[in-house]
Design an enzyme around this catalytic site. Structure first.
Site, mmCIF file in Angstrom:
data_model
loop_
_atom_site.group_PDB
_atom_site.id
_atom_site.type_symbol
_atom_site.label_atom_id
_atom_site.label_comp_id
_atom_site.label_asym_id
_atom_site.label_seq_id
_atom_site.Cartn_x
_atom_site.Cartn_y
_atom_site.Cartn_z
ATOM 1 N N ARG A 1 1.842 -12.104 -0.247
ATOM 2 C CA ARG A 1 0.578 -12.602 0.135
ATOM 3 C C ARG A 1 0.000 -13.666 -0.449
ATOM 4 N NH1 ARG A 1 -1.825 -8.480 3.636
ATOM 5 N NH2 ARG A 1 -0.410 -6.704 3.631
ATOM 6 N N ASN B 1 -1.596 -17.670 23.018
ATOM 7 C CA ASN B 1 -2.608 -16.412 23.335
ATOM 8 C C ASN B 1 -3.904 -16.548 23.750
ATOM 9 O OD1 ASN B 1 -0.575 -14.670 22.602
ATOM 10 N ND2 ASN B 1 -0.946 -14.543 20.316
ATOM 11 N N GLY C 1 -0.370 -20.207 19.654
ATOM 12 C CA GLY C 1 -1.417 -20.684 20.341
ATOM 13 C C GLY C 1 -1.523 -20.376 21.803
ATOM 14 N N ARG D 1 0.853 -0.995 0.071
ATOM 15 C CA ARG D 1 -0.043 0.035 0.010
ATOM 16 C C ARG D 1 0.927 1.358 -0.063
ATOM 17 N NH1 ARG D 1 -1.630 0.890 4.187
ATOM 18 N NH2 ARG D 1 -1.211 -1.084 5.561
ATOM 19 N N SER E 1 -1.226 -3.410 10.672
ATOM 20 C CA SER E 1 -1.063 -4.248 9.610
ATOM 21 C C SER E 1 0.239 -5.107 9.884
ATOM 22 C CB SER E 1 -0.856 -3.501 8.455
ATOM 23 O OG SER E 1 -1.729 -2.840 8.149
ATOM 24 N N CYS F 1 0.704 -7.562 12.229
ATOM 25 C CA CYS F 1 0.907 -7.732 13.474
ATOM 26 C C CYS F 1 0.332 -9.174 13.881
ATOM 27 C CB CYS F 1 0.601 -6.498 14.302
ATOM 28 S SG CYS F 1 1.601 -5.382 14.325
ATOM 29 N N GLY F 2 0.042 -10.072 13.163
ATOM 30 C CA GLY F 2 -0.463 -11.158 13.558
ATOM 31 C C GLY F 2 -1.836 -11.340 13.656
ATOM 32 N N LYS F 3 -2.722 -10.616 12.878
ATOM 33 C CA LYS F 3 -4.192 -10.422 12.958
ATOM 34 C C LYS F 3 -4.657 -11.976 12.509
ATOM 35 C CE LYS F 3 -6.804 -7.123 11.822
ATOM 36 N NZ LYS F 3 -6.443 -6.252 10.763
ATOM 37 N N THR F 4 -4.148 -12.321 11.114
ATOM 38 C CA THR F 4 -4.392 -13.553 10.714
ATOM 39 C C THR F 4 -4.245 -14.955 11.622
ATOM 40 O OG1 THR F 4 -4.120 -12.809 8.511
ATOM 41 C CG2 THR F 4 -4.602 -14.995 8.664
ATOM 42 N N ASN F 5 -2.980 -14.616 12.405
ATOM 43 C CA ASN F 5 -2.788 -15.756 13.203
ATOM 44 C C ASN F 5 -3.577 -15.859 14.313
ATOM 45 O OD1 ASN F 5 -0.427 -16.017 11.510
ATOM 46 N ND2 ASN F 5 1.053 -15.135 13.027
ATOM 47 N N GLY G 1 -4.377 -3.759 -1.385
ATOM 48 C CA GLY G 1 -5.314 -2.645 -1.090
ATOM 49 C C GLY G 1 -5.400 -1.697 -1.987
ATOM 50 N N HIS H 1 -10.651 -1.857 11.534
ATOM 51 C CA HIS H 1 -9.425 -2.600 11.183
ATOM 52 C C HIS H 1 -9.269 -3.799 12.221
ATOM 53 C CE1 HIS H 1 -5.129 -2.934 9.689
ATOM 54 N NE2 HIS H 1 -5.799 -3.678 9.006
ATOM 55 N N ASP I 1 -9.590 -9.269 9.278
ATOM 56 C CA ASP I 1 -8.899 -8.136 8.941
ATOM 57 C C ASP I 1 -9.943 -6.840 9.261
ATOM 58 O OD1 ASP I 1 -6.753 -6.757 7.986
ATOM 59 O OD2 ASP I 1 -7.882 -6.360 6.130
ATOM 60 N N LYS J 1 -9.612 -1.816 1.842
ATOM 61 C CA LYS J 1 -9.280 -0.845 2.469
ATOM 62 C C LYS J 1 -10.160 0.251 2.126
ATOM 63 C CE LYS J 1 -6.168 -3.439 4.600
ATOM 64 N NZ LYS J 1 -6.584 -3.890 6.105
ATOM 65 N N TYR K 1 -1.601 -3.631 -7.005
ATOM 66 C CA TYR K 1 -1.417 -4.251 -5.897
ATOM 67 C C TYR K 1 -2.289 -4.344 -4.451
ATOM 68 C CZ TYR K 1 1.753 -7.677 -2.826
ATOM 69 O OH TYR K 1 2.344 -8.485 -2.139
ATOM 70 N N ARG L 1 2.626 -3.613 18.242
ATOM 71 C CA ARG L 1 3.973 -4.228 18.413
ATOM 72 C C ARG L 1 4.683 -3.405 19.181
ATOM 73 N NH1 ARG L 1 6.431 -8.113 15.028
ATOM 74 N NH2 ARG L 1 4.498 -8.351 13.807
HETATM 75 C C1 OXD Z 1 -3.209 -4.368 5.659
HETATM 76 C C2 OXD Z 1 -3.659 -5.475 5.043
HETATM 77 O O1 OXD Z 1 -2.215 -3.719 5.237
HETATM 78 O O2 OXD Z 1 -4.587 -6.107 5.682
HETATM 79 O O3 OXD Z 1 -3.406 -4.131 6.750
HETATM 80 O O4 OXD Z 1 -3.443 -5.979 3.806
HETATM 81 MN MN MN Z 2 -5.225 -5.054 7.473
#
Ligand code: OXD
Ligand code: MN
Length: 589
Positions: A378, A505, A503, A70, A261, A263-267, A212, A239, A286, A219, A210, A409
């Site tokens: 990605r 967390n 895990g 982005r 972005s 920082c482990g959101k998907t995890n 977002g 977000h 997300d 976004k 690319y 973070r």
């Molecule tokens: C971000 C994304 O950059 O989710 O936050 O791709």
């Molecule tokens: Mn995001």
């Protein structure tokens, strides 16, 4: 073909854009598998996609090395008045920007096909969902949008003759004239602009293909424009990931969590619990749209239908469920390629396979010191393939949110977890998130920056007003969630992580869950409620270090926040100033 469109506003807008961009052809996307397969096959033929031998119906794409993330410096919020975009957004007078855009878009699709993508953000027909239409000259965007949104002809039916939609137009910004040779990843980095008109609720994106910058449902619509809609209509576009947590007695609660972005959101969204009997299921990784319902609670949907996850660092240890999600029907961008037709990225395995091709298409030399996959590479994968997708993830009613978490973070100062005293204090916690920067945006990595609510690059209006909107939520939803701050990233003076994360967390989520039930005990401190006990069974770690509150450091934090807030001037709500003063007072006691 356009005559088939029932919605006159849509038809008129598409006509206007065709006239402006002058494409060689127009294709209205029906969203079918056949259409997707045809576009993928065409892209394989043109060298845009490589079909992966090891993953059914999956493809690899490499972007132009100048188009990898982005571009916040080229992202604009063009409200009528500059003050309404606020000090954290780029702004230009809307008329001036429109003139600039019209000249950039003039003839920009020459020699290319204009694809019309009707899409819904959120389950079809949900009262929380909204419809958008993206016009693009990039088939790569069409295929990604098919994974990331609910797209196709049924959206046009839903729109009917009168329905409203968010219009968004995207071009890679490289017209093709007779004799021009097309490249695999056309883009125009010198002229890239990602522009939002909040009053008109429209989006124009030029020059980048690319993430977002180009998948405009994400976004641009679901955060920047939707945040404005939420302000005007009394709801929240955030977000945030959404997870369902089930305790050993079978009781379930839903949490939403905001992190900057990468920082482990998907995890966290797909966490595999290390505590027996506790289960985490994923609604979204997300974005959360949260609207109040008659019972006074906030209900959330994930407006997306897929994951656009950061690949590096995703492994069987950190996120086995994400890996399983992208076993098939997925698109990988800027990762490395293996010689047997699979993908690889840093962290996927401890030892890289031999003979990798790096993300720029060259044989990778492990001794080069350069990563094989781009740090912001990605995977785009359908959410329904996630083994821990929540049974209610497509419930049009949304899921009731019991707790909201804010994280960043931070290698020191912020403890592992603490709870806000009340909604206003929680809003203050969101407003004061700061975090080390990551590769998700262009620019330096690892620098500490304020990222209020993890929305710094995504808030479509004045951030001071946005804090005010949060403070006003009790008037729309009297039964609001509890709010917590978390920080998985504290380090020892030797630079080692103090908390195992991933895990484990779940141990923090367990305390939060039990706080929501008024079962877990907490201790009042100057910064908020701290756990009296945390389930760390089986772990040996330094709890004291994880929860230490260094008043001197915190007072420095307060002074720094005060300076940061100055930029919002009169738009900084009284309620936020009061929270800062109260924190300072408590720290000085
Ligand atoms: C971000 C994304 O950059 O989710 O936050 O791709
Ligand atoms: Mn995001």
């Amino acid at each position: 073909m356009l005559e088939a469109l029932q919605n006159q506003k849509l038809e008129a807008w598409i006509h206007e854009m065709i006239e402006l961009t002058k494409p060689a052809g127009v294709h209205i996307c029906d969203g079918s598998q056949e259409e997707y397969d045809t576009l993928c096959a065409q892209m394989v033929e043109r060298g845009v996609f490589t079909k992966l031998a090891q993953r059914p119906n999956s493809y690899y794409a490499a972007s132009d090395p100048r188009d990898v993330a982005r571009m916040e410096k080229r992202t604009f919020i063009c409200s009528e008045n500059e003050i309404d975009a606020g000090p954290t957004n780029n702004w230009m007078p809307p008329q001036e920007m429109e003139t600039k855009l019209r000249s950039l878009f003039e003839g920009c699709m020459h020699g290319r096909t204009l694809y019309v993508i009707p899409f819904s953000m959120g389950p079809l027909g949900s009262e929380i969902a909204h419809i958008g239409v993206e016009l693009t000259d990039s088939p790569y965007v069409v295929c990604n949008m098919r994974i990331m949104t609910r797209m196709g002809l049924e959206i046009l039916d839903l729109l009917g003759e009168e329905g409203g939609f968010i219009p968004s137009i995207h071009s890679v910004g490289v017209p093709l004239h007779v004799g021009d040779h097309d490249v695999a990843w056309p883009c125009n980095p010198e002229e890239t602009l990602v522009v939002h008109f909040p009053e008109k609720r429209s989006i124009w994106s030029f020059g980048s293909g690319y993430g977002g910058n180009a998948l405009l449902g994400k976004k641009c619509f679901a955060l920047r424009i939707a945040s404005v809609m939420g302000r005007d209509e009394g709801w929240l576009a955030e977000h945030m990931l959404i997870v369902g947590i089930t305790n050993p007695e079978g009781k379930k609660k839903y949490f939403a969590a905001a992190f900057p972005s990468a920082c482990g959101k998907t995890n966290l969204a797909m966490l595999e619990s290390k505590l027996p009997g506790w289960k985490v299921e994923c609604v979204g990784d997300d974005i959360a749209w949260m609207k109040p319902r008659l019972d006074g609670q906030l209900y959330a949907i994930n407006p997306e239908a897929g994951f656009f996850g950061v690949a590096p660092g995703t492994s069987l240890k950190s996120n086995p469920n994400a890996l399983r999600t992208c076993n098939e029907n997925s698109i990988f961008t800027n990762v490395a390629l293996t010689e047997n037709g699979d993908v690889w990225w840093e962290g996927l395995t401890e030892t890289p396979p031999d003979n990798l091709i790096d993300w720029q298409g060259n044989p990778w030399d492990p001794a080069s010191g350069k990563p094989a996959a781009h740090p912001n590479s990605r995977f785009t994968a359908p959410a329904h393939q996630c083994p821990v997708i929540d049974p209610a993830w497509e419930d049009p009613e949304g899921v009731p949110i019991s707790a909201i978490l804010f994280g960043g973070r931070r290698d020191s100062v912020i403890p592992l977890v603490y709870e806000a005293f009340d909604w206003n204090h929680g809003t203050f916690l969101g407003a004061t998130i700061s975090s080390q920067t990551t590769a998700a945006a262009t620019g330096a990595v690892g620098k500490l920056r304020h990222d209020p609510f993890a929305m710094l690059p995504f808030c479509g209006y004045n951030m001071g007003d946005y804090f005010g909107h949060w403070l006003s939520m009790p008037q729309y939803a009297p039964k609001l969630p509890k709010i917590f701050a978390v920080n998985w990233f504290q380090k020892s003076p030797e630079g080692k992580y103090l908390w195992p994360g991933f895990g484990d967390n779940i141990r923090v989520l367990k305390w939060i869950f039990e706080r929501c039930e008024e079962r877990a005990e907490a201790e009042e401190s100057a910064i908020g409620y701290l756990p009296k006990q945390l389930d760390i069974s089986g772990l040996s770690l330094n709890l004291e270090a994880l929860f230490q509150i260094d008043k001197k450091e915190w007072l420095k934090e307060v002074a720094e926040i005060r300076v940061y807030f100055e930029q919002f001037g009169a738009r900084l709500p009284e309620g936020i100033c009061r929270e800062l003063d109260a924190l300072e007072k408590r720290l000085n006691q």
